[in-house]
Design an enzyme around this catalytic site. Structure first.
Site, PDB file in Angstrom:
ATOM      1  N   CYS A   1       0.879  -1.075   0.097  1.00 36.22           N
ATOM      2  CA  CYS A   1      -0.128  -0.040  -0.224  1.00 36.22           C
ATOM      3  C   CYS A   1       0.922   1.016  -0.005  1.00 36.22           C
ATOM      4  O   CYS A   1       0.339   2.226  -0.228  1.00 36.22           O
ATOM      5  CB  CYS A   1      -1.035  -0.166   1.084  1.00 36.22           C
TER       6      CYS A   1
ATOM      7  N   HIS B   1      -2.967   7.128   2.471  1.00 37.52           N
ATOM      8  CA  HIS B   1      -3.619   5.829   1.910  1.00 37.52           C
ATOM      9  C   HIS B   1      -5.005   5.443   2.415  1.00 37.52           C
ATOM     10  O   HIS B   1      -5.389   5.701   3.780  1.00 37.52           O
ATOM     11  CB  HIS B   1      -2.697   4.639   2.327  1.00 37.52           C
TER      12      HIS B   1
ATOM     13  N   ASN C   1     -10.076  -0.208   0.324  1.00 36.65           N
ATOM     14  CA  ASN C   1      -8.815  -0.121   0.188  1.00 36.65           C
ATOM     15  C   ASN C   1      -8.307  -0.688  -0.947  1.00 36.65           C
ATOM     16  O   ASN C   1      -8.282  -2.029  -1.219  1.00 36.65           O
ATOM     17  CB  ASN C   1      -8.148  -0.744   1.447  1.00 36.65           C
TER      18      ASN C   1
HETATM   19  C1  LIG Z   1      -9.662  -4.930  10.426  1.00 40.81           C
HETATM   20  C2  LIG Z   1     -10.485  -3.852  11.371  1.00 40.81           C
HETATM   21  C3  LIG Z   1     -11.290  -3.077  10.841  1.00 40.81           C
HETATM   22  C4  LIG Z   1     -10.933  -4.686  12.414  1.00 40.81           C
HETATM   23  O1  LIG Z   1     -11.414  -3.935  13.437  1.00 40.81           O
HETATM   24  P1  LIG Z   1     -11.194  -4.273  15.127  1.00 40.81           P
HETATM   25  O2  LIG Z   1     -12.232  -3.111  15.687  1.00 40.81           O
HETATM   26  O3  LIG Z   1      -9.955  -4.235  15.231  1.00 40.81           O
HETATM   27  O4  LIG Z   1     -12.201  -5.489  15.016  1.00 40.81           O
HETATM   28  P2  LIG Z   1     -11.476  -6.924  15.814  1.00 40.81           P
HETATM   29  O5  LIG Z   1     -10.669  -7.299  14.761  1.00 40.81           O
HETATM   30  O6  LIG Z   1     -11.099  -6.766  17.206  1.00 40.81           O
HETATM   31  O7  LIG Z   1     -12.828  -7.664  15.703  1.00 40.81           O
HETATM   32  C5  LIG Z   1     -13.665  -7.324  16.526  1.00 40.81           C
HETATM   33  C6  LIG Z   1     -15.103  -8.675  16.366  1.00 40.81           C
HETATM   34  O8  LIG Z   1     -15.483  -8.301  15.027  1.00 40.81           O
HETATM   35  C7  LIG Z   1     -15.495  -9.327  14.504  1.00 40.81           C
HETATM   36  N1  LIG Z   1     -15.469  -9.058  12.935  1.00 40.81           N
HETATM   37  C8  LIG Z   1     -14.426  -9.156  12.009  1.00 40.81           C
HETATM   38  N2  LIG Z   1     -14.828  -8.822  10.929  1.00 40.81           N
HETATM   39  C9  LIG Z   1     -15.968  -8.652  10.902  1.00 40.81           C
HETATM   40  C10 LIG Z   1     -17.070  -8.404   9.660  1.00 40.81           C
HETATM   41  N3  LIG Z   1     -16.453  -8.184   8.419  1.00 40.81           N
HETATM   42  N4  LIG Z   1     -18.393  -8.092  10.107  1.00 40.81           N
HETATM   43  C11 LIG Z   1     -18.869  -8.533  11.484  1.00 40.81           C
HETATM   44  N5  LIG Z   1     -17.819  -8.619  12.483  1.00 40.81           N
HETATM   45  C12 LIG Z   1     -16.642  -8.995  12.312  1.00 40.81           C
HETATM   46  C13 LIG Z   1     -14.585 -10.389  14.881  1.00 40.81           C
HETATM   47  O9  LIG Z   1     -14.709 -11.650  14.634  1.00 40.81           O
HETATM   48  C14 LIG Z   1     -14.474  -9.858  16.403  1.00 40.81           C
HETATM   49  O10 LIG Z   1     -15.663 -10.665  16.866  1.00 40.81           O
HETATM   50  P3  LIG Z   1     -15.367 -11.170  18.387  1.00 40.81           P
HETATM   51  O11 LIG Z   1     -15.057  -9.831  19.313  1.00 40.81           O
HETATM   52  O12 LIG Z   1     -16.614 -12.071  18.694  1.00 40.81           O
HETATM   53  O13 LIG Z   1     -14.060 -12.178  18.224  1.00 40.81           O
HETATM   54  C15 LIG Z   1      -9.480  -2.762  12.118  1.00 40.81           C
HETATM   55  O14 LIG Z   1      -8.599  -3.741  13.110  1.00 40.81           O
HETATM   56  C16 LIG Z   1      -8.518  -1.989  11.269  1.00 40.81           C
HETATM   57  O15 LIG Z   1      -8.783  -1.480  10.458  1.00 40.81           O
HETATM   58  N6  LIG Z   1      -6.931  -2.541  11.250  1.00 40.81           N
HETATM   59  C17 LIG Z   1      -6.353  -1.940  10.057  1.00 40.81           C
HETATM   60  C18 LIG Z   1      -6.542  -2.504   8.575  1.00 40.81           C
HETATM   61  C19 LIG Z   1      -6.016  -1.822   7.500  1.00 40.81           C
HETATM   62  O16 LIG Z   1      -6.009  -0.566   7.536  1.00 40.81           O
HETATM   63  N7  LIG Z   1      -5.259  -2.503   6.685  1.00 40.81           N
HETATM   64  C20 LIG Z   1      -4.558  -2.327   5.668  1.00 40.81           C
HETATM   65  C21 LIG Z   1      -3.210  -1.232   5.905  1.00 40.81           C
HETATM   66  S1  LIG Z   1      -2.646  -1.138   4.530  1.00 40.81           S
END
Ligand SMILES: CC(C)(COP(=O)(O)OP(=O)(O)OC[C@H]1O[C@@H](n2cnc3c(N)ncnc32)[C@H](O)[C@@H]1OP(=O)(O)O)[C@@H](O)C(=O)NCCC(=O)NCCS
Length: 327
Positions: A121, A254, A284
């Site tokens: 990215c 980004h 993204n």
């Molecule tokens: C991926 C992201 C959105 C997840 O959000 P989060 O608040 O960290 O969520 P978590 O991973 O802690 O998951 C929370 C819960 O949501 C659930 N969950 C994950 N994806 C889900 C979806 N698409 N729909 C519903 N629930 C979902 C998980 O299973 C978890 O459930 P649990 O508590 O029962 O285990 C976040 O971590 C993020 O944005 N990270 C950066 C990603 C990024 O920018 N990547 C590219 C960089 S170049």
């Protein structure tokens, strides 16, 4: 006068026509018993929709249209380009480079250099920095710099934590040698100790893919690192150009997650209205996200000639970088 700088003279982007809303994606995942919702996706990432390319369409096909738009905007012909750089993590082939394939599709026959840059990215910021250096050293005079991705190909639609976040698209710009300062500074970084937190670990071995060819991500680890490094690298690029953050007219981070973007904007002390946001409609798109957002801002009239723009990338590797430029 000798050209000692490079500046942007044209921008373009292209999104494949198929737009997939959160509601449609929720239905698709439900067929495999995977639960998600528009509310979850929007509140965690800011994404409402993304675009997916048809199976027969590769990164070079998306790049072709984005490139043609940028070349036209610059008032040039394809054979005026003497350096072509494509940032992509979803190349058409293992080799040759997507840049060589694109060179052929554009009908460029002048023998100019063409290469891919792989920094996930952050790829577009890396590519822009490489092109800027080539132009300032006199190695090239007119570069085409592109970010193009078909991330839909590497998504595991059984992993709801990743598949809802990414999309396909391409963005391009023409960078020309100039006696006026366009690119003011670029700063690039990588820390390979974090390889595992965002990767597609598979490789081609003995005629088959060995290991997983799907995107794997530790979302929380990526989130934490991204917020830290984006502020730091923006300040490095500002310091290198001796410009205060308050002088930035447009911040183009980004487009991965609206929460990371808003945190970065706030840390730089900029009002949220000075940030170009496309993540809501594009998802993204990895290396394509920054040049697509730049072109959106240019074409809708928000980004004007003479304005100061900060581009910031972060992603797999772990890689991060920034470019400060005057339009
Ligand atoms: C991926 C992201 C959105 C997840 O959000 P989060 O608040 O960290 O969520 P978590 O991973 O802690 O998951 C929370 C819960 O949501 C659930 N969950 C994950 N994806 C889900 C979806 N698409 N729909 C519903 N629930 C979902 C998980 O299973 C978890 O459930 P649990 O508590 O029962 O285990 C976040 O971590 C993020 O944005 N990270 C950066 C990603 C990024 O920018 N990547 C590219 C960089 S170049």
């Amino acid at each position: 006068m000798t050209a000692v700088f490079s500046r942007i003279t044209g921008t373009g982007h292209f999104l494949p026509p198929r737009r997939v809303t959160n509601a449609e994606l929720t239905e698709i995942l439900a067929r495999d018993g995977i639960e998600t919702s528009d509310e979850w996706i929007r509140s965690r990432s800011g994404i409402s929709a993304r675009h997916y390319a048809e199976a027969s369409v590769g990164s070079s096909d998306l790049a072709l249209i984005a490139a043609q738009r940028a070349i036209t905007a610059a008032g040039l012909e394809p054979n005026d380009i003497d350096l072509l750089i494509v940032a992509t993590s979803t190349p058409d082939m293992v080799f040759p480079s997507t840049a060589c394939i694109l060179q052929r599709k554009l009908g460029i026959t002048n023998g100019s250099a063409a290469l891919d840059v792989q920094a996930v990215c952050t790829g577009f910021v890396y590519a822009l920095s490489v092109a800027d250096n080539a132009l300032r050293s006199g190695q090239a005079r007119r570069a085409l710099v592109i970010g193009a991705e078909v991330f839909s190909r590497i998504l595991d639609f059984k992993d709801r934590g990743t598949c809802v976040l990414f999309g396909d698209g391409a963005g391009a710009l023409v960078l020309e040698a100039s006696d006026q300062a366009g690119i003011l500074s670029t700063k690039l970084h990588a820390d390979g100790r974090h390889t595992e937190i965002l990767c597609v670990p598979g490789n081609v071995n003995g005629g088959v893919v060995s290991g997983s060819a799907f995107l794997h991500m530790d979302g929380q680890a990526v989130f934490k690192l991204a917020v830290q490094v984006l502020e730091k690298v923006a300040n490095e690029a500002l310091a290198a150009a001796a410009v205060p953050a308050s002088a930035i007219d447009w911040l183009i981070p980004h487009q991965a997650n609206i929460r990371i973007m808003q945190a970065t904007c706030k840390k730089l002390g900029l009002p949220i209205e000075r940030m170009i946001v496309t993540v809501d409609q594009h998802g993204n798109t990895s290396a394509a996200s920054i040049p697509m957002a730049l072109d959106v801002g240019v074409r809708d009239g928000r980004i004007k000639p003479g304005e100061l723009v900060m581009l910031e990338g972060v992603g797999g590797g772990f890689t991060w970088g920034a470019a400060l430029l005057r339009m």
